[in-house]
Scaffold this motif. Structure first.
Motif, PDB file in Angstrom:
ATOM      1  N   UNK A   1       0.845  -1.167   0.000  1.00  0.00           N
ATOM      2  CA  UNK A   1       0.000   0.000   0.000  1.00  0.00           C
ATOM      3  C   UNK A   1       0.893   1.233   0.000  1.00  0.00           C
ATOM      4  N   UNK A   2       0.469   2.264  -0.727  1.00  0.00           N
ATOM      5  CA  UNK A   2       1.242   3.497  -0.775  1.00  0.00           C
ATOM      6  C   UNK A   2       0.606   4.563   0.103  1.00  0.00           C
ATOM      7  N   UNK A   3       1.472   5.417   0.651  1.00  0.00           N
ATOM      8  CA  UNK A   3       1.048   6.493   1.544  1.00  0.00           C
ATOM      9  C   UNK A   3       1.792   7.764   1.161  1.00  0.00           C
ATOM     10  N   UNK A   4       1.068   8.868   1.103  1.00  0.00           N
ATOM     11  CA  UNK A   4       1.685  10.171   0.945  1.00  0.00           C
ATOM     12  C   UNK A   4       1.818  10.769   2.342  1.00  0.00           C
ATOM     13  N   UNK A  33      18.499   4.091   3.590  1.00  0.00           N
ATOM     14  CA  UNK A  33      18.192   2.703   3.973  1.00  0.00           C
ATOM     15  C   UNK A  33      16.758   2.340   3.610  1.00  0.00           C
ATOM     16  N   UNK A  34      15.820   3.218   3.932  1.00  0.00           N
ATOM     17  CA  UNK A  34      14.410   2.946   3.615  1.00  0.00           C
ATOM     18  C   UNK A  34      14.192   2.871   2.108  1.00  0.00           C
ATOM     19  N   UNK A  35      14.888   3.701   1.360  1.00  0.00           N
ATOM     20  CA  UNK A  35      14.782   3.650  -0.108  1.00  0.00           C
ATOM     21  C   UNK A  35      15.328   2.319  -0.632  1.00  0.00           C
ATOM     22  N   UNK A  36      16.466   1.890  -0.111  1.00  0.00           N
ATOM     23  CA  UNK A  36      17.059   0.625  -0.551  1.00  0.00           C
ATOM     24  C   UNK A  36      16.147  -0.556  -0.252  1.00  0.00           C
ATOM     25  N   UNK A  37      15.372  -0.444   0.830  1.00  0.00           N
ATOM     26  CA  UNK A  37      14.427  -1.508   1.194  1.00  0.00           C
ATOM     27  C   UNK A  37      13.113  -1.409   0.419  1.00  0.00           C
ATOM     28  N   UNK A  38      12.951  -0.346  -0.364  1.00  0.00           N
ATOM     29  CA  UNK A  38      11.729  -0.175  -1.155  1.00  0.00           C
ATOM     30  C   UNK A  38      10.591   0.504  -0.419  1.00  0.00           C
ATOM     31  N   UNK A  39      10.843   1.020   0.769  1.00  0.00           N
ATOM     32  CA  UNK A  39       9.776   1.667   1.545  1.00  0.00           C
ATOM     33  C   UNK A  39       9.644   3.156   1.240  1.00  0.00           C
ATOM     34  N   UNK A  40      10.757   3.829   1.019  1.00  0.00           N
ATOM     35  CA  UNK A  40      10.722   5.239   0.651  1.00  0.00           C
ATOM     36  C   UNK A  40      10.862   5.300  -0.862  1.00  0.00           C
ATOM     37  N   UNK A  41       9.751   5.624  -1.528  1.00  0.00           N
ATOM     38  CA  UNK A  41       9.702   5.568  -2.985  1.00  0.00           C
ATOM     39  C   UNK A  41      10.155   6.890  -3.603  1.00  0.00           C
ATOM     40  N   UNK A  58       6.581   9.708  -0.548  1.00  0.00           N
ATOM     41  CA  UNK A  58       5.750   8.595  -0.984  1.00  0.00           C
ATOM     42  C   UNK A  58       6.377   7.336  -0.401  1.00  0.00           C
ATOM     43  N   UNK A  59       5.627   6.672   0.466  1.00  0.00           N
ATOM     44  CA  UNK A  59       6.110   5.474   1.143  1.00  0.00           C
ATOM     45  C   UNK A  59       5.292   4.263   0.714  1.00  0.00           C
ATOM     46  N   UNK A  60       5.929   3.111   0.741  1.00  0.00           N
ATOM     47  CA  UNK A  60       5.275   1.839   0.453  1.00  0.00           C
ATOM     48  C   UNK A  60       5.420   0.967   1.696  1.00  0.00           C
ATOM     49  N   UNK A  61       4.302   0.534   2.246  1.00  0.00           N
ATOM     50  CA  UNK A  61       4.297  -0.318   3.435  1.00  0.00           C
ATOM     51  C   UNK A  61       3.079  -1.231   3.362  1.00  0.00           C
TER      52      UNK A  61
END
Length: 100
Positions: A1-4, A33-41, A58-61
């Motif tokens: 799910x994406x979150x702004x 780190x969060x970007x590398x994990x795909x959470x910070x888009x 834009x975050x993905x969690x």
């Protein structure tokens, strides 16, 4: 799910420049780190008023609870107020990589 996430940071009065620089450096490391994990888009800097410190992310969690854990892991959260907007796909969304 994406979150702004609208992230507004207010540095406490009396905080030294060195403390601010340290906090910003630690935040940059965690953001990578969060970007590398795909959470910070994505991150954006909206138009700012003088002296305002604000970002849109834009975050993905998997869910809101996991997003909260991610946001809480960011050093600037100690000085930041976050406003979270869950996003759902629009039926006319052209999708990632569409021509702009």
């Amino acid at each position: 799910m994406e979150f702004l996430v609208d992230m507004v940071t207010t540095v406490p009065d009396g905080t030294s420049e060195e403390a601010v620089a340290d906090m910003r450096a630690r935040e940059a490391v965690r953001a990578r780190e969060l970007a590398a994990l795909g959470h910070l888009v994505r991150l954006w800097r909206p138009p700012l008023a003088p002296g305002e410190w604000r970002s849109w992310g834009l975050f993905d969690a998997p869910d809101a609870e996991q997003l909260e854990q991610l946001l809480a892991s960011m050093p600037l959260r100690a000085w930041r107020r976050d406003t979270v907007t869950p996003l759902t796909p629009h039926p006319n969304d052209p999708g990632p990589g569409a021509a702009r």
